[in-house]
Write a protein that holds these residues in place. Structure first.
Motif, PDB file in Angstrom:
ATOM      1  N   PRO A  88       0.799  -1.225   0.000  1.00 58.55           N
ATOM      2  CA  PRO A  88       0.000   0.000   0.000  1.00 58.55           C
ATOM      3  C   PRO A  88       0.837   1.283   0.000  1.00 58.55           C
ATOM      4  O   PRO A  88       0.520   2.231  -0.722  1.00 58.55           O
ATOM      5  N   LEU A  89       1.901   1.329   0.788  1.00 58.51           N
ATOM      6  CA  LEU A  89       2.705   2.557   0.864  1.00 58.51           C
ATOM      7  C   LEU A  89       3.399   2.849  -0.461  1.00 58.51           C
ATOM      8  O   LEU A  89       3.517   4.005  -0.878  1.00 58.51           O
ATOM      9  N   ALA A  92       0.770   4.220  -2.858  1.00 60.04           N
ATOM     10  CA  ALA A  92       0.357   5.571  -2.485  1.00 60.04           C
ATOM     11  C   ALA A  92       1.383   6.614  -2.879  1.00 60.04           C
ATOM     12  O   ALA A  92       1.044   7.792  -3.060  1.00 60.04           O
ATOM     13  N   GLU A  93       2.664   6.211  -3.034  1.00 64.75           N
ATOM     14  CA  GLU A  93       3.681   7.168  -3.455  1.00 64.75           C
ATOM     15  C   GLU A  93       3.449   7.623  -4.895  1.00 64.75           C
ATOM     16  O   GLU A  93       3.869   8.716  -5.267  1.00 64.75           O
ATOM     17  N   SER A  96      -1.749   9.475  -4.238  1.00 66.43           N
ATOM     18  CA  SER A  96      -2.200   9.539  -2.847  1.00 66.43           C
ATOM     19  C   SER A  96      -3.614   9.011  -2.681  1.00 66.43           C
ATOM     20  O   SER A  96      -4.000   8.591  -1.586  1.00 66.43           O
ATOM     21  N   GLN A  97      -4.409   9.000  -3.756  1.00 68.51           N
ATOM     22  CA  GLN A  97      -5.772   8.484  -3.656  1.00 68.51           C
ATOM     23  C   GLN A  97      -5.809   6.964  -3.556  1.00 68.51           C
ATOM     24  O   GLN A  97      -6.869   6.377  -3.359  1.00 68.51           O
ATOM     25  N   SER A  99      -3.999   5.495  -1.217  1.00 69.43           N
ATOM     26  CA  SER A  99      -3.486   5.246   0.129  1.00 69.43           C
ATOM     27  C   SER A  99      -4.326   4.211   0.863  1.00 69.43           C
ATOM     28  O   SER A  99      -3.884   3.651   1.863  1.00 69.43           O
ATOM     29  N   SER A 162      -8.837   9.918  -0.732  1.00 68.93           N
ATOM     30  CA  SER A 162      -7.720  10.731  -0.260  1.00 68.93           C
ATOM     31  C   SER A 162      -7.176  10.114   1.020  1.00 68.93           C
ATOM     32  O   SER A 162      -7.859   9.331   1.690  1.00 68.93           O
ATOM     33  N   TRP A 163      -5.944  10.480   1.380  1.00 63.10           N
ATOM     34  CA  TRP A 163      -5.365   9.912   2.600  1.00 63.10           C
ATOM     35  C   TRP A 163      -6.151  10.357   3.827  1.00 63.10           C
ATOM     36  O   TRP A 163      -6.228   9.625   4.826  1.00 63.10           O
ATOM     37  N   THR A 166      -9.125   8.068   4.000  1.00 58.27           N
ATOM     38  CA  THR A 166      -8.648   6.753   4.429  1.00 58.27           C
ATOM     39  C   THR A 166      -8.401   6.730   5.926  1.00 58.27           C
ATOM     40  O   THR A 166      -8.789   5.791   6.635  1.00 58.27           O
ATOM     41  N   TYR A 167      -7.772   7.782   6.438  1.00 56.39           N
ATOM     42  CA  TYR A 167      -7.488   7.865   7.869  1.00 56.39           C
ATOM     43  C   TYR A 167      -8.787   7.890   8.676  1.00 56.39           C
ATOM     44  O   TYR A 167      -8.925   7.189   9.683  1.00 56.39           O
TER      45      TYR A 167
END
Length: 294
Positions: A88-89, A92-93, A96-97, A99, A162-163, A166-167
């Motif tokens: 995942p990381l 996401a780099e 960012s969508q 993430s 967006s991150w 996601t958060y």
């Protein structure tokens, strides 16, 4: 029997070409997982209690920590499958969508059509993977080809957030401090013989309640979670160290090396010795290349 045609491991996760004529037991990955037919007979998988086909016209998409299995093909038939487990990381780099690619609903459906654009990118990645012999230092073009394929595929079929979203979603998901402690304990004691009754008692829960709560929080059973952690540790060690298979088996709590070999084969299709012999490491690049198609 499964043959590892090519295996690559790097910051992106893992990419493999596997030629197989047998099934795989129920397993999971902490990464989003994509299966694309590369040749041979059609294959079939079970994802979310659904039997889904892998063919020239359709892909199989599996979310992180989503249990799935592969059915044995008809006698005498073999399937060549491009197997991708994407971190995942890393994804996401690039965008960012994406993430949320480690979330349980990243792929809304376990099956997706194979449009010509994705087929072309998959064939390009396969060609890059086959361009050097097993064990040789691979070209970083493999990572670029993989990013092109994943960005195209996720643009069509994945849940993009967006991150921040996601958060927020992660914060709303059901969590339990006891299960969080149990997960930490599993990760820190991979080499021990673990008893689920003891784990439940350790966290002041009955066995039934512990199993139920663990599934609610992780989507898998404690045993499947532990097996996934063991496989991920084995991948890292076999690909990045000189430790013998016997040492790896002992470090992961297997009393006999052949028990570890059987476990590894039932999860991936090949023995750990073949994984070590075949895998090529794609070293991290100092700077990201912009995917060629985006």
């Amino acid at each position: 029997m499964t043959d590892a045609v090519r295996l690559y491991q790097g910051p992106f996760g893992r990419a493999a070409l596997l030629d197989s004529d047998h099934d795989l037991m129920t397993h999971a990955h902490p990464q989003c997982h994509v299966l694309i037919k590369a040749g041979g007979a059609d294959a079939a998988y079970q994802v979310r209690d659904r039997k889904v086909a892998l063919s020239a016209d359709s892909m199989v998409l599996v979310n992180a920590w989503e249990p799935h299995l592969k059915f044995q093909p008809p006698a005498g038939e073999r399937s060549m499958v491009l197997v991708l487990c994407v971190e995942p990381l890393w994804l996401a780099e690039y965008d960012s969508q994406l993430s949320g690619s480690g979330m349980p609903d990243f792929f809304p459906s376990p099956s997706a059509a194979m449009p010509p654009s994705v087929r072309k990118l998959a064939d390009r990645l396969i060609a890059e993977m086959l361009s050097c012999a097993p064990g040789e230092e691979p070209s970083r073009d493999i990572e670029v080809a993989l990013s092109d394929l994943m960005l195209s595929l996720t643009h069509l079929y994945a849940m993009r957030r967006s991150w921040v979203d996601t958060y927020r979603l992660q914060m709303r998901q059901r969590t339990d401090a006891r299960i969080t402690r149990a997960i930490r304990y599993l990760g820190e004691h991979l080499g021990e013989v673990l008893n689920c009754e003891d784990l439940a008692r350790m966290h002041h829960l009955s066995r039934q309640h512990f199993f139920s709560l663990f599934r609610q929080c992780t989507n898998v059973s404690p045993i499947l979670y532990l097996n996934t952690l063991r496989m991920e540790s084995a991948f890292r060690t076999l690909g990045g160290s000189a430790a013998t298979v016997n040492v790896v088996a002992n470090d992961l709590g297997f009393s006999e090396p052949h028990h570890f070999t059987r476990f590894f084969r039932r999860n991936l299709g090949i023995p750990p010795s073949e994984y070590r012999r075949t895998v090529s490491l794609v070293q991290p690049d100092g700077g990201r290349q912009i995917p060629t198609s985006w």
